[in-house]
Design a protein around this motif. Structure first.
Motif, PDB file in Angstrom:
ATOM      1  N   VAL A 161      54.140 -24.021  68.314  1.00 46.83           N
ATOM      2  CA  VAL A 161      55.457 -24.459  68.780  1.00 46.83           C
ATOM      3  C   VAL A 161      56.514 -23.398  68.475  1.00 46.83           C
ATOM      4  O   VAL A 161      57.306 -23.009  69.343  1.00 46.83           O
ATOM      5  CB  VAL A 161      55.836 -25.802  68.122  1.00 46.83           C
ATOM      6  N   ALA A 162      56.518 -22.917  67.221  1.00 47.54           N
ATOM      7  CA  ALA A 162      57.514 -21.906  66.832  1.00 47.54           C
ATOM      8  C   ALA A 162      57.327 -20.620  67.625  1.00 47.54           C
ATOM      9  O   ALA A 162      58.304 -20.004  68.070  1.00 47.54           O
ATOM     10  CB  ALA A 162      57.406 -21.627  65.334  1.00 47.54           C
ATOM     11  N   GLY A 163      56.069 -20.212  67.807  1.00 49.79           N
ATOM     12  CA  GLY A 163      55.795 -18.978  68.540  1.00 49.79           C
ATOM     13  C   GLY A 163      56.244 -19.058  69.986  1.00 49.79           C
ATOM     14  O   GLY A 163      56.760 -18.080  70.542  1.00 49.79           O
ATOM     15  N   ALA A 164      56.057 -20.220  70.613  1.00 45.83           N
ATOM     16  CA  ALA A 164      56.479 -20.388  72.007  1.00 45.83           C
ATOM     17  C   ALA A 164      57.984 -20.175  72.158  1.00 45.83           C
ATOM     18  O   ALA A 164      58.452 -19.703  73.198  1.00 45.83           O
ATOM     19  CB  ALA A 164      56.089 -21.774  72.502  1.00 45.83           C
ATOM     20  N   LEU A 165      58.735 -20.500  71.104  1.00 45.52           N
ATOM     21  CA  LEU A 165      60.195 -20.302  71.144  1.00 45.52           C
ATOM     22  C   LEU A 165      60.588 -18.881  70.734  1.00 45.52           C
ATOM     23  O   LEU A 165      61.363 -18.218  71.423  1.00 45.52           O
ATOM     24  CB  LEU A 165      60.878 -21.317  70.214  1.00 45.52           C
ATOM     25  N   ILE A 166      60.029 -18.425  69.608  1.00 43.48           N
ATOM     26  CA  ILE A 166      60.439 -17.130  69.052  1.00 43.48           C
ATOM     27  C   ILE A 166      60.007 -15.970  69.940  1.00 43.48           C
ATOM     28  O   ILE A 166      60.739 -14.980  70.088  1.00 43.48           O
ATOM     29  CB  ILE A 166      59.859 -16.971  67.630  1.00 43.48           C
ATOM     30  N   LEU A 167      58.826 -16.071  70.549  1.00 42.22           N
ATOM     31  CA  LEU A 167      58.294 -14.965  71.346  1.00 42.22           C
ATOM     32  C   LEU A 167      58.997 -14.786  72.687  1.00 42.22           C
ATOM     33  O   LEU A 167      58.665 -13.882  73.452  1.00 42.22           O
ATOM     34  CB  LEU A 167      56.795 -15.158  71.575  1.00 42.22           C
ATOM     35  N   ARG A 168      59.975 -15.637  72.964  1.00 42.33           N
ATOM     36  CA  ARG A 168      60.790 -15.416  74.166  1.00 42.33           C
ATOM     37  C   ARG A 168      61.671 -14.179  74.002  1.00 42.33           C
ATOM     38  O   ARG A 168      62.201 -13.653  74.972  1.00 42.33           O
ATOM     39  CB  ARG A 168      61.682 -16.632  74.428  1.00 42.33           C
ATOM     40  N   ARG A 169      61.861 -13.753  72.775  1.00 48.01           N
ATOM     41  CA  ARG A 169      62.687 -12.576  72.490  1.00 48.01           C
ATOM     42  C   ARG A 169      61.818 -11.444  71.986  1.00 48.01           C
ATOM     43  O   ARG A 169      60.770 -11.670  71.385  1.00 48.01           O
ATOM     44  CB  ARG A 169      63.765 -12.921  71.456  1.00 48.01           C
ATOM     45  N   ARG A 170      62.260 -10.212  72.191  1.00 53.41           N
ATOM     46  CA  ARG A 170      61.504  -9.036  71.785  1.00 53.41           C
ATOM     47  C   ARG A 170      62.323  -8.171  70.847  1.00 53.41           C
ATOM     48  O   ARG A 170      63.536  -8.333  70.723  1.00 53.41           O
ATOM     49  CB  ARG A 170      61.094  -8.222  73.019  1.00 53.41           C
ATOM     50  N   GLY A 171      61.632  -7.248  70.198  1.00 55.14           N
ATOM     51  CA  GLY A 171      62.311  -6.257  69.356  1.00 55.14           C
ATOM     52  C   GLY A 171      63.031  -6.884  68.183  1.00 55.14           C
ATOM     53  O   GLY A 171      62.513  -7.771  67.504  1.00 55.14           O
ATOM     54  N   VAL A 172      64.242  -6.416  67.940  1.00 55.52           N
ATOM     55  CA  VAL A 172      65.000  -6.844  66.765  1.00 55.52           C
ATOM     56  C   VAL A 172      65.340  -8.329  66.835  1.00 55.52           C
ATOM     57  O   VAL A 172      65.453  -9.006  65.805  1.00 55.52           O
ATOM     58  CB  VAL A 172      66.284  -5.992  66.614  1.00 55.52           C
ATOM     59  N   TYR A 173      65.472  -8.872  68.047  1.00 60.01           N
ATOM     60  CA  TYR A 173      65.786 -10.293  68.177  1.00 60.01           C
ATOM     61  C   TYR A 173      64.614 -11.156  67.714  1.00 60.01           C
ATOM     62  O   TYR A 173      64.807 -12.192  67.075  1.00 60.01           O
ATOM     63  CB  TYR A 173      66.169 -10.624  69.623  1.00 60.01           C
ATOM     64  N   PHE A 174      63.396 -10.730  68.024  1.00 61.25           N
ATOM     65  CA  PHE A 174      62.207 -11.421  67.517  1.00 61.25           C
ATOM     66  C   PHE A 174      62.197 -11.387  65.996  1.00 61.25           C
ATOM     67  O   PHE A 174      61.968 -12.406  65.328  1.00 61.25           O
ATOM     68  CB  PHE A 174      60.939 -10.771  68.078  1.00 61.25           C
ATOM     69  N   SER A 175      62.444 -10.206  65.423  1.00 61.98           N
ATOM     70  CA  SER A 175      62.434 -10.053  63.965  1.00 61.98           C
ATOM     71  C   SER A 175      63.477 -10.944  63.302  1.00 61.98           C
ATOM     72  O   SER A 175      63.218 -11.573  62.269  1.00 61.98           O
ATOM     73  CB  SER A 175      62.673  -8.587  63.590  1.00 61.98           C
ATOM     74  N   LEU A 176      64.670 -11.008  63.884  1.00 66.58           N
ATOM     75  CA  LEU A 176      65.731 -11.826  63.304  1.00 66.58           C
ATOM     76  C   LEU A 176      65.403 -13.314  63.394  1.00 66.58           C
ATOM     77  O   LEU A 176      65.738 -14.083  62.492  1.00 66.58           O
ATOM     78  CB  LEU A 176      67.057 -11.531  64.000  1.00 66.58           C
TER      79      LEU A 176
END
Length: 259
Positions: free
Chosen positions: A57-72
């Motif tokens: 569930v968390a990955g489906a949301l977080i992985l929508r962003r790449r690079g520094v936004y994913f890290s944050l």
């Protein structure tokens, strides 16, 4: 090893992997205390399943962003998990943590014996290492490296990149959660420190120092970090200062790490 799947092989830098470490530990502890008193195998398996579902569930949301936004976003996840663990006293024990865990036994093997429990953890560790070796050498692992090197090209070649990233995110989280559960039973206690942002930084430092693009790199990084901490903390209270200098040295002059 689990974090390296994301950072070293897929190129996804996570600053919040302590969240899965702590969630795995808490899930196993709660399963034992409420449902499987005195058992260890079923709580660990249930915690891995719980981490898999939650990370999906968390990955489906977080992985929508790449690079520094994913890290944050991963950093925010760790901070949120820490706040919940620290404040939800009725479930997590809050500041005192969840104590009174039992290692149980399996046939003649009594896991309260330190050497027997070490043997169990060593066998699980070697099993995970072998499984991850098969993963990174498989076609799946080669696609992960392709995503790391050039995600756009991997997409043009027809690979469902987002599904691959979600799959490795979940696998990485489950391996990390397994480690958290094992540490909880080692200490007979799970506390909010297991989900702290500081631990996430330590995990990332271990991966970088050991070597990101090699499966055994993080294992060497862990060994280096633990020995450095134990030996230097006996010599000086400012061991973190020296570790910081060593870390910067690795980044500047040996980006491939100890490997």
């Amino acid at each position: 090893l689990g974090l390296n799947l994301l950072v070293g092989y897929t190129g996804l830098t996570s600053f919040g992997h302590s969240a899965w470490f702590g969630i795995g530990a808490y899930a196993a502890a709660l399963a034992q205390k409420h449902w499987f008193d005195g058992q260890i195998a079923i709580p660990i398996l249930l915690s891995m399943a719980f981490v898999a579902v939650l990370s999906s569930v968390a990955g489906a949301l977080i992985l929508r962003r790449r690079g520094v936004y994913f890290s944050l976003l991963t950093l925010a996840l760790a901070a949120l998990t820490y706040a919940i663990a620290f404040r939800w006293t009725e479930v997590t024990g809050g500041e005192d943590g969840l104590g009174g865990l039992k290692r149980g036994s399996f046939g003649p093997a009594d896991f309260d014996n330190a050497l027997v429990y070490y043997a169990l953890v060593a066998l699980i560790g070697l099993g995970v290492l072998y499984a991850l070796l098969r993963v990174v050498r498989s076609p799946f692992g080669h696609v992960l490296v392709a995503i790391r090197e050039n995600q756009l090209r991997a997409t043009f070649q027809g690979y469902p990149v987002e599904l691959y990233k979600l799959a490795v995110f979940v696998l990485s989280a489950v391996v990390t959660g397994l480690a958290g559960a094992l540490l909880g039973f080692q200490n007979y206690l799970v506390s909010a420190e297991a989900v702290s942002v500081i631990l996430s930084g330590e995990l990332l430092a271990m991966v970088v120092i050991g070597g990101m693009h090699h499966l055994l790199g993080p294992a060497l990084g862990v060994l280096f970090y633990i020995l450095f901490r134990e030996l230097f903390s006996m010599w000086t209270a400012h061991w973190l200062l020296w570790f910081g200098l060593v870390f910067v040295g690795f980044v500047l002059y040996s980006p491939g790490g100890l490997v």
